[in-house]
Scaffold this motif. Structure first.
Motif, mmCIF file in Angstrom:
data_model
loop_
_atom_site.group_PDB
_atom_site.id
_atom_site.type_symbol
_atom_site.label_atom_id
_atom_site.label_comp_id
_atom_site.label_asym_id
_atom_site.label_seq_id
_atom_site.Cartn_x
_atom_site.Cartn_y
_atom_site.Cartn_z
ATOM 1 N N PRO A 140 22.576 -11.376 -23.130
ATOM 2 C CA PRO A 140 22.179 -10.659 -24.347
ATOM 3 C C PRO A 140 22.815 -9.282 -24.431
ATOM 4 O O PRO A 140 23.047 -8.626 -23.408
ATOM 5 C CB PRO A 140 20.653 -10.566 -24.218
ATOM 6 N N VAL A 141 23.096 -8.864 -25.661
ATOM 7 C CA VAL A 141 23.660 -7.536 -25.921
ATOM 8 C C VAL A 141 22.881 -6.898 -27.063
ATOM 9 O O VAL A 141 22.240 -7.577 -27.863
ATOM 10 C CB VAL A 141 25.162 -7.615 -26.281
ATOM 11 N N ASP A 142 22.953 -5.588 -27.137
ATOM 12 C CA ASP A 142 22.205 -4.860 -28.160
ATOM 13 C C ASP A 142 22.937 -4.778 -29.491
ATOM 14 O O ASP A 142 22.312 -4.566 -30.530
ATOM 15 C CB ASP A 142 21.905 -3.432 -27.679
ATOM 16 N N GLU A 143 24.246 -4.950 -29.470
ATOM 17 C CA GLU A 143 24.995 -4.788 -30.716
ATOM 18 C C GLU A 143 24.630 -5.866 -31.732
ATOM 19 O O GLU A 143 24.299 -7.002 -31.368
ATOM 20 C CB GLU A 143 26.496 -4.797 -30.447
ATOM 21 N N ILE A 144 24.671 -5.510 -32.990
ATOM 22 C CA ILE A 144 24.311 -6.424 -34.065
ATOM 23 C C ILE A 144 25.582 -7.014 -34.666
ATOM 24 O O ILE A 144 26.437 -6.270 -35.180
ATOM 25 C CB ILE A 144 23.517 -5.699 -35.170
ATOM 26 N N PRO A 145 25.757 -8.316 -34.603
ATOM 27 C CA PRO A 145 26.964 -8.924 -35.179
ATOM 28 C C PRO A 145 27.056 -8.656 -36.682
ATOM 29 O O PRO A 145 26.039 -8.578 -37.380
ATOM 30 C CB PRO A 145 26.783 -10.419 -34.889
ATOM 31 N N GLU A 146 28.279 -8.530 -37.176
ATOM 32 C CA GLU A 146 28.480 -8.249 -38.591
ATOM 33 C C GLU A 146 28.252 -9.473 -39.461
ATOM 34 O O GLU A 146 27.968 -9.348 -40.646
ATOM 35 C CB GLU A 146 29.903 -7.722 -38.805
ATOM 36 N N ARG A 147 28.378 -10.658 -38.896
ATOM 37 C CA ARG A 147 28.217 -11.877 -39.685
ATOM 38 C C ARG A 147 27.546 -12.935 -38.832
ATOM 39 O O ARG A 147 27.472 -12.812 -37.611
ATOM 40 C CB ARG A 147 29.568 -12.381 -40.176
ATOM 41 N N GLU A 148 27.060 -13.988 -39.501
ATOM 42 C CA GLU A 148 26.355 -15.037 -38.753
ATOM 43 C C GLU A 148 27.319 -15.825 -37.882
ATOM 44 O O GLU A 148 27.030 -16.119 -36.729
ATOM 45 C CB GLU A 148 25.627 -15.997 -39.698
ATOM 46 N N GLU A 149 28.465 -16.200 -38.424
ATOM 47 C CA GLU A 149 29.415 -17.014 -37.666
ATOM 48 C C GLU A 149 30.284 -16.126 -36.783
ATOM 49 O O GLU A 149 30.961 -15.218 -37.279
ATOM 50 C CB GLU A 149 30.301 -17.821 -38.612
ATOM 51 N N PRO A 150 30.300 -16.343 -35.470
ATOM 52 C CA PRO A 150 31.151 -15.543 -34.591
ATOM 53 C C PRO A 150 32.599 -15.994 -34.674
ATOM 54 O O PRO A 150 32.891 -17.095 -35.162
ATOM 55 C CB PRO A 150 30.570 -15.833 -33.208
ATOM 56 N N PRO A 151 33.522 -15.195 -34.185
ATOM 57 C CA PRO A 151 34.916 -15.650 -34.129
ATOM 58 C C PRO A 151 35.038 -16.828 -33.168
ATOM 59 O O PRO A 151 34.280 -16.927 -32.201
ATOM 60 C CB PRO A 151 35.661 -14.424 -33.608
ATOM 61 N N PRO A 152 35.966 -17.738 -33.399
ATOM 62 C CA PRO A 152 36.120 -18.878 -32.490
ATOM 63 C C PRO A 152 36.622 -18.433 -31.125
ATOM 64 O O PRO A 152 37.280 -17.402 -30.993
ATOM 65 C CB PRO A 152 37.146 -19.769 -33.198
ATOM 66 N N LEU A 153 36.268 -19.229 -30.128
ATOM 67 C CA LEU A 153 36.759 -18.976 -28.772
ATOM 68 C C LEU A 153 37.204 -20.309 -28.196
ATOM 69 O O LEU A 153 36.384 -21.141 -27.809
ATOM 70 C CB LEU A 153 35.662 -18.353 -27.904
ATOM 71 N N ASP A 154 38.494 -20.522 -28.170
ATOM 72 C CA ASP A 154 39.061 -21.766 -27.645
ATOM 73 C C ASP A 154 39.729 -21.461 -26.312
ATOM 74 O O ASP A 154 40.871 -20.998 -26.259
ATOM 75 C CB ASP A 154 40.068 -22.366 -28.629
ATOM 76 N N GLY A 155 38.998 -21.704 -25.233
ATOM 77 C CA GLY A 155 39.549 -21.398 -23.922
ATOM 78 C C GLY A 155 39.056 -20.062 -23.411
ATOM 79 O O GLY A 155 38.134 -19.463 -23.957
ATOM 80 N N PRO A 156 39.662 -19.560 -22.333
ATOM 81 C CA PRO A 156 39.211 -18.318 -21.706
ATOM 82 C C PRO A 156 39.219 -17.139 -22.679
ATOM 83 O O PRO A 156 40.060 -17.044 -23.573
ATOM 84 C CB PRO A 156 40.218 -18.115 -20.576
ATOM 85 N N GLY A 157 38.242 -16.252 -22.473
ATOM 86 C CA GLY A 157 38.142 -15.069 -23.313
ATOM 87 C C GLY A 157 36.698 -14.641 -23.465
ATOM 88 O O GLY A 157 35.801 -15.131 -22.754
ATOM 89 N N GLU A 158 36.453 -13.740 -24.409
ATOM 90 C CA GLU A 158 35.108 -13.237 -24.659
ATOM 91 C C GLU A 158 34.866 -13.159 -26.163
ATOM 92 O O GLU A 158 35.801 -13.007 -26.953
ATOM 93 C CB GLU A 158 34.912 -11.846 -24.049
ATOM 94 N N ARG A 159 33.610 -13.271 -26.545
ATOM 95 C CA ARG A 159 33.207 -13.039 -27.926
ATOM 96 C C ARG A 159 31.721 -12.700 -27.948
ATOM 97 O O ARG A 159 30.993 -12.963 -26.980
ATOM 98 C CB ARG A 159 33.482 -14.251 -28.811
ATOM 99 N N THR A 160 31.282 -12.126 -29.046
ATOM 100 C CA THR A 160 29.884 -11.770 -29.221
ATOM 101 C C THR A 160 29.401 -12.323 -30.558
ATOM 102 O O THR A 160 30.150 -12.323 -31.546
ATOM 103 C CB THR A 160 29.704 -10.241 -29.198
ATOM 104 N N GLY A 161 28.165 -12.802 -30.585
ATOM 105 C CA GLY A 161 27.616 -13.323 -31.830
ATOM 106 C C GLY A 161 26.137 -13.610 -31.685
ATOM 107 O O GLY A 161 25.561 -13.482 -30.602
ATOM 108 N N TRP A 162 25.535 -13.992 -32.801
ATOM 109 C CA TRP A 162 24.125 -14.374 -32.764
ATOM 110 C C TRP A 162 23.938 -15.583 -31.851
ATOM 111 O O TRP A 162 24.782 -16.482 -31.809
ATOM 112 C CB TRP A 162 23.620 -14.680 -34.171
ATOM 113 N N SER A 163 22.829 -15.610 -31.156
ATOM 114 C CA SER A 163 22.617 -16.611 -30.106
ATOM 115 C C SER A 163 22.772 -18.033 -30.612
ATOM 116 O O SER A 163 23.386 -18.872 -29.939
ATOM 117 C CB SER A 163 21.229 -16.436 -29.480
ATOM 118 N N HIS A 164 22.231 -18.339 -31.797
ATOM 119 C CA HIS A 164 22.237 -19.725 -32.272
ATOM 120 C C HIS A 164 23.622 -20.224 -32.629
ATOM 121 O O HIS A 164 23.825 -21.427 -32.801
ATOM 122 C CB HIS A 164 21.291 -19.882 -33.470
ATOM 123 N N ARG A 165 24.590 -19.292 -32.743
ATOM 124 C CA ARG A 165 25.962 -19.707 -33.003
ATOM 125 C C ARG A 165 26.853 -19.576 -31.768
ATOM 126 O O ARG A 165 27.985 -20.077 -31.768
ATOM 127 C CB ARG A 165 26.545 -18.879 -34.157
#
Length: 391
Positions: free
Chosen positions: A225-250
């Motif tokens: 979990p992180v404190d930052e608030i995502p700007e949109r419901e759908e997070p950016p895609p992550l295909d393979g190694p890397g990092e992303r942040t988004g709402w938990s249900h997505r």
């Protein structure tokens, strides 16, 4: 005659009747009619089980049309939804009301009723399956009556019940305030992954790995979990190694474009590494052509009578095979290893356990069977697959 097929195509059925009621009253009427004519009834969600828990000779009752949010109270964290609501839709509806599930699996296409009935889960040693969030339910009983279940003494029996105690029509979940997650995916050699396994489980809210047997590479994934608030419901895609942040249900779900069959066993947490090592050795020695990954997850102990995590911290290990390829010989060759390590099978995935095996694995198994007979003395909700296990 109508045909019903599960998600992977491994199970088909031709019941006398395939219906899709849009209200609780319609569900109750169908069950009453079946009871009057001595017919069996099985409820179907999205068909994401890999074994024939749904097929019945008489009536298959799809919950697809019984979907939507009935009520959500952010103050109490309680939310009630119709039982046929798909997890992807349910979690979006909860998010819109400021709520979320504290954990999810990496598939969200299941119906809410099916996910609870079979013990669908994610990963994290402090988190139980979705079934553990069941705070109350309404079911249609074997005689076609509506029964509200909120007795703390009965809920553990209903939390993982395979539709044998009644047909869920509405489900009340204990939720948490909505939150965001940071996902990190990285690859490393399987031996390095295993050396870091305990540390990674301890350091992350949610951690799992997939071992790709042909390459010897493991892909690890952590969610925190992180404190930052995502700007949109759908997070950016992550295909393979890397990092992303988004709402938990997505963030929790992953795309599952290729179809497969699966076997999963839940072993005591302390036995997880040794069990995986034995599975790995057998796959290398006997099944070198299998390319589908092996998944390793953790799960908190719970009190659901038929939960694979009943009474003990748990590790789940899953093996897969492409839907178009034979899988039975492969799975049955590995299954004794899981059994040797005290494993319990996932109810929606391949296993060959008989009733005596299950009774030895689950301390509350006979109590569940007694309750099933009490609620459904005529075996209305049994099926050819389930009757030898639970009659």
């Amino acid at each position: 005659m109508p045909t019903w097929t599960n998600w992977s195509g491994s199970v088909t059925a031709t019941p006398r009747q395939l219906c899709s009621p849009a209200s609780e009253e319609e569900v109750a009427a169908i069950v009453r009619e079946a009871a009057a004519s001595g017919r069996s009834v099985r409820a179907a969600g999205s068909g994401h089980s890999f074994v024939p828990v749904v097929p019945a000779d008489d009536v298959i009752l799809s919950l697809d049309a019984l979907a939507g949010l009935l009520d959500a109270d952010p103050a109490s964290g309680r939310a009630t939804l119709f039982a046929g609501t798909k997890l992807r839709d349910a979690t979006r509806l909860l998010w819109e009301r400021g709520l979320a599930l504290p954990n999810q699996g990496d598939v969200d296409t299941q119906a809410l009723a099916g996910a609870i009935a079979t013990g669908t889960h994610g990963t994290g040693p402090a988190y139980g399956s979705i079934s553990t969030r069941l705070a109350a339910a309404r079911v249609v009983t074997a005689d076609g009556a509506l029964l509200d279940v909120d007795d703390p003494a009965l809920l553990p029996a209903f939390r993982v019940s395979l539709g044998l105690l009644g047909i869920f029509t509405r489900i009340t979940l204990a939720c948490v305030p909505r939150y965001a997650l940071r996902e990190r995916v990285w690859q490393h050699p399987i031996d390095a992954c295993l050396e870091e396994l305990a540390a990674n489980i301890a350091a992350n809210d949610h951690y799992e790995f997939f071992w790709f047997p042909r390459s010897g590479i493991a892909e690890s994934k952590s969610l925190n979990p992180v404190d930052e608030i995502p700007e949109r419901e759908e997070p950016p895609p992550l295909d393979g190694p890397g990092e992303r942040t988004g709402w938990s249900h997505r963030i929790y779900p992953s795309a599952r474009d290729l179809r497969f069959n699966e076997m999963e066993y839940a072993v005591p947490a302390e036995a997880g590494p040794a069990c995986f090592a034995a599975v790995r050795q057998r796959m290398v020695e006997r099944h070198p052509k299998v390319g589908w990954p092996v998944e390793y997850r953790t799960l908190a102990a719970d009190d659901a009578w038929l939960s694979p995590a009943f009474g003990r911290p748990t590790v789940t290990i899953s093996v897969h095979q492409a839907a178009e390829r034979p899988y039975r010989e492969f799975f049955t060759d590995l299954e004794p290893i899981f059994r040797d390590f005290g494993g319990r099978p996932h109810w929606g995935k391949f296993h060959t356990c008989a009733r005596a095996d299950l009774a030895a694995m689950y301390p509350r198994f006979e109590a569940f069977c007694a309750l099933r007979r009490q609620l459904d003395p005529a075996g209305r909700f049994l099926s050819p697959y389930l009757a030898p296990l639970f009659a």
